[in-house]
Design a protein around this motif. Structure first.
Motif, PDB file in Angstrom:
ATOM      1  N   ARG A 142       0.919  -1.374  -0.009  1.00 28.12           N
ATOM      2  CA  ARG A 142       0.045   0.050  -0.012  1.00 28.12           C
ATOM      3  C   ARG A 142       0.729   1.106   0.149  1.00 28.12           C
ATOM      4  O   ARG A 142       1.906   1.321   0.616  1.00 28.12           O
ATOM      5  CB  ARG A 142      -1.019   0.046   1.365  1.00 28.12           C
ATOM      6  CG  ARG A 142      -2.061   0.860   1.230  1.00 28.12           C
ATOM      7  CD  ARG A 142      -2.984  -0.077   0.276  1.00 28.12           C
ATOM      8  NE  ARG A 142      -4.517   0.825   0.129  1.00 28.12           N
ATOM      9  CZ  ARG A 142      -4.716   1.840  -0.593  1.00 28.12           C
ATOM     10  NH1 ARG A 142      -4.014   2.339  -1.571  1.00 28.12           N
ATOM     11  NH2 ARG A 142      -6.074   2.225  -0.795  1.00 28.12           N
ATOM     12  N   ASP A 144       0.563   5.836  -0.954  1.00 22.94           N
ATOM     13  CA  ASP A 144      -0.528   6.698  -0.906  1.00 22.94           C
ATOM     14  C   ASP A 144      -1.380   6.755  -2.367  1.00 22.94           C
ATOM     15  O   ASP A 144      -0.651   7.093  -3.450  1.00 22.94           O
ATOM     16  CB  ASP A 144      -0.112   8.324  -0.648  1.00 22.94           C
ATOM     17  CG  ASP A 144      -0.858   9.367  -0.689  1.00 22.94           C
ATOM     18  OD1 ASP A 144      -2.033   9.163  -0.235  1.00 22.94           O
ATOM     19  OD2 ASP A 144      -0.725  10.400  -0.932  1.00 22.94           O
ATOM     20  N   GLY A 145      -2.490   6.552  -2.257  1.00 20.98           N
ATOM     21  CA  GLY A 145      -3.330   6.619  -3.575  1.00 20.98           C
ATOM     22  C   GLY A 145      -3.353   5.289  -4.255  1.00 20.98           C
ATOM     23  O   GLY A 145      -3.900   5.303  -5.619  1.00 20.98           O
ATOM     24  N   GLY A 146      -2.574   4.350  -4.134  1.00 23.30           N
ATOM     25  CA  GLY A 146      -2.373   3.159  -4.771  1.00 23.30           C
ATOM     26  C   GLY A 146      -1.734   2.036  -4.305  1.00 23.30           C
ATOM     27  O   GLY A 146      -1.703   1.980  -2.871  1.00 23.30           O
ATOM     28  N   SER A 220      -2.506   2.615  -9.478  1.00 25.75           N
ATOM     29  CA  SER A 220      -3.513   3.427  -8.720  1.00 25.75           C
ATOM     30  C   SER A 220      -4.497   2.618  -7.976  1.00 25.75           C
ATOM     31  O   SER A 220      -4.782   1.547  -8.531  1.00 25.75           O
ATOM     32  CB  SER A 220      -4.088   4.485  -9.559  1.00 25.75           C
ATOM     33  OG  SER A 220      -4.948   4.120 -10.351  1.00 25.75           O
ATOM     34  N   ASP A 221      -5.474   3.200  -7.196  1.00 28.80           N
ATOM     35  CA  ASP A 221      -6.461   2.432  -6.658  1.00 28.80           C
ATOM     36  C   ASP A 221      -7.400   2.267  -7.630  1.00 28.80           C
ATOM     37  O   ASP A 221      -8.137   1.072  -7.637  1.00 28.80           O
ATOM     38  CB  ASP A 221      -7.058   3.329  -5.723  1.00 28.80           C
ATOM     39  CG  ASP A 221      -6.414   3.246  -4.243  1.00 28.80           C
ATOM     40  OD1 ASP A 221      -5.835   2.295  -3.878  1.00 28.80           O
ATOM     41  OD2 ASP A 221      -6.253   4.259  -3.559  1.00 28.80           O
ATOM     42  N   THR A 222      -7.646   3.099  -8.794  1.00 30.32           N
ATOM     43  CA  THR A 222      -8.550   2.691  -9.605  1.00 30.32           C
ATOM     44  C   THR A 222      -7.967   1.290 -10.601  1.00 30.32           C
ATOM     45  O   THR A 222      -8.992   1.201 -11.599  1.00 30.32           O
ATOM     46  CB  THR A 222      -8.575   3.993 -10.528  1.00 30.32           C
ATOM     47  OG1 THR A 222      -7.328   4.220 -11.520  1.00 30.32           O
ATOM     48  CG2 THR A 222      -9.177   5.270  -9.943  1.00 30.32           C
TER      49      THR A 222
END
Length: 368
Positions: A142, A144-146, A220-222
Motif C-alpha cells: 500500500r 498513498d493513492g495506490g 493507482s487504486d483505480t
C-alpha cells in the motif's frame, strides 16, 4: 437453443475464413490461439462483430450469447486462423471486467476489446510455483493513492505484444492457515515504468511465452480489479472461461484436417482417424454444454476442468499420430503442421492447469 440453430452463423464464419485463406491472408497454424498473432486479422473480426460478442452494447459489444461466441471461435480454431492477438482479451479479460470491473474500467477497455484493438495477457503463474496459485509471492504494498507491485510472472503469453495484463499479487501478509486469503488482482499496463518483459523461447525457436518482472511498479487504486483481498475468488471464477473453450481440444485440428483432406495416408487407419474424430465430437458437446451454462450463469468449473483435462490429452494424441502418419504425405504444409504439433505437444497438458491438478478438481467435484 440447439447447435443447428446457429448453422447460418457457422456457415458465415466458415465462408469468411475460406475467403481469407484463399486470398493469402493467413496459412493454417497449430496452436493458432496462442501463437497466431495477427492484429489485422483481429481487427477484421471486430469489424464483423465477432469479437466482444457477449459484451453488452452499452460497452461497445454486441449483446450476443456465449453459444454464438462458441460457434465463431470453434470455426476459427478449426481453420487454424491467427486469433492470438485478441484471444485472451476476448475470452477472459472482458468477462472479468463485466463481473468485477468498475464502470470506468469497463468504459475504458471493453469497446477496444470488441474492436480487436486491445490486447491482454494474464499474470498468474510464478517461478517455482507450478499450478499452485496460492503460493503467489508477487507483493502489493500500500502507498498513498495506490499500490506498489514487486515480483515475477512467467509463461505470460503475448506479454511482449500486449497492452496490459491482470496481475495476481499478495496484498496482505501470508497466513499459512489461510493461504488463499490476502490476494488481489490489479490491471497493469505493460509499458508502465518498472515493467520488464523478457522472452522465453520454446526449443523450436518460437516465442509467445514471457517472463514479466515487476520492479516497484506503481498502480493507482483505480487499477484494482474487484475487491482488495478477493483475488483468489475472482481468479477461480475466471478459470471456467480459460479452461472450457474449444481451444482446449482443437489446437492440432488443422493438422488432422490437412492430413486427411485428400484421403487417408498409408500409415493412417480409418480406425485411428475415427478415434480422434469421435473424441473431438464428444469434446465439442461437452464444451458446448459449458457455454450453455455460462449463458445461464450457472456453475461450470467442474465441466470446464473436464474439457481441459480430456481435451489437451486428445490434441496431444493427435500431434503424436500426425508425426507418424505424415511420413507418407508429400505435402509441405501438412509436414509443417505435423512438426509444429509435435514440438508444441509438451505444453498442451501444462498451460491452464496441469492434468494432475485438474484430476484433483474433478475428483473433488464428483465427491470421490
Amino acid at each position: 437453443m440447439t447447435p443447428s440453430a446457429f448453422a447460418p452463423l457457422r456457415a458465415e464464419v466458415r465462408a469468411f475464413v475460406e475467403e481469407q485463406r484463399a486470398a493469402g491472408a493467413f496459412v493454417p497454424g497449430i496452436d493458432s490461439w496462442l501463437a497466431g498473432w495477427d492484429e489485422e486479422f483481429s481487427r477484421k473480426l471486430g469489424e464483423r462483430g465477432w469479437l466482444g460478442m457477449t459484451i453488452p452494447t452499452e460497452y461497445g459489444g454486441h449483446g450476443r450469447t456465449y453459444l454464438e461466441r462458441f460457434v465463431v471461435t470453434e470455426e476459427l480454431l478449426c481453420a487454424g486462423a491467427p486469433v492470438a492477438a485478441h484471444w485472451i482479451a476476448d475470452r477472459q479479460i472482458a468477462p472479468s471486467l463485466l463481473r468485477f470491473g468498475t464502470p470506468a474500467q469497463r468504459e475504458e477497455f471493453l469497446p477496444a476489446i470488441a474492436r480487436g484493438t486491445s490486447y491482454w495477457a494474464i499474470g498468474m503463474s510464478e517461478p517455482d510455483s507450478g499450478s499452485d496459485l496460492a503460493s503467489v509471492r508477487t507483493r502489493a504494498t500500500r502507498i498513498d493513492g495506490g499500490w506498489r507491485l514487486s515480483g515475477t510472472k512467467v509463461w505470460t503469453s503475448g506479454a511482449h505484444r500486449a497492452h496490459a495484463f491482470f496481475v495476481l499479487a499478495r496484498s496482505a501478509s501470508l497466513d499459512p492457515a489461510h493461504r488463499h486469503e490476502g490476494l488481489t488482482q490489479f490491471l497493469v499496463r505493460l509499458d508502465a515504468p518498472g515493467v520488464q518483459v523478457n522472452p522465453i523461447h520454446s526449443f523450436d525457436g518460437s516465442h509467445h511465452f514471457n517472463e514479466v518482472v515487476l520492479d516497484d511498479v506503481e498502480v493507482s487504486d483505480t487499477d484494482v480489479l474487484g475487491e482488495v483481498g478477493q483475488g483468489w475468488r475472482q481468479v477461480t471464477s475466471e478459470l471456467k472461461f480459460e479452461r472450457s473453450g474449444p481451444e482446449r481440444f482443437l489446437s492440432t485440428f488443422a493438422g488432422l484436417a490437412g492430413l486427411t483432406a485428400n484421403g487417408l495416408p498409408v500409415r493412417a487407419s480409418a480406425a485411428g482417424v475415427g478415434r480422434h474424430v469421435a473424441r473431438l465430437a464428444a469434446l465439442h458437446h461437452l464444451s458446448y454444454d459449458v457455454a450453455t451454462r455460462l449463458q445461464a450463469n450457472v456453475p461450470a468449473e467442474l465441466l470446464a476442468a473436464m474439457v481441459k483435462g480430456i481435451g489437451t490429452r486428445s490434441e496431444g494424441d493427435i500431434a503424436e499420430d500426425l508425426a507418424e502418419w505424415v511420413v507418407d504425405v508429400l505435402d509441405p504444409e501438412v509436414d509443417r503442421l505435423a512438426a509444429d504439433g509435435l514440438s508444441r505437444r509438451p505444453g498442451f497438458t501444462l498451460r491452464g492447469g496441469t492434468n494432475e491438478v485438474l484430476r484433483g478438481i474433478v475428483a473433488k467435484g464428483l465427491g470421490a
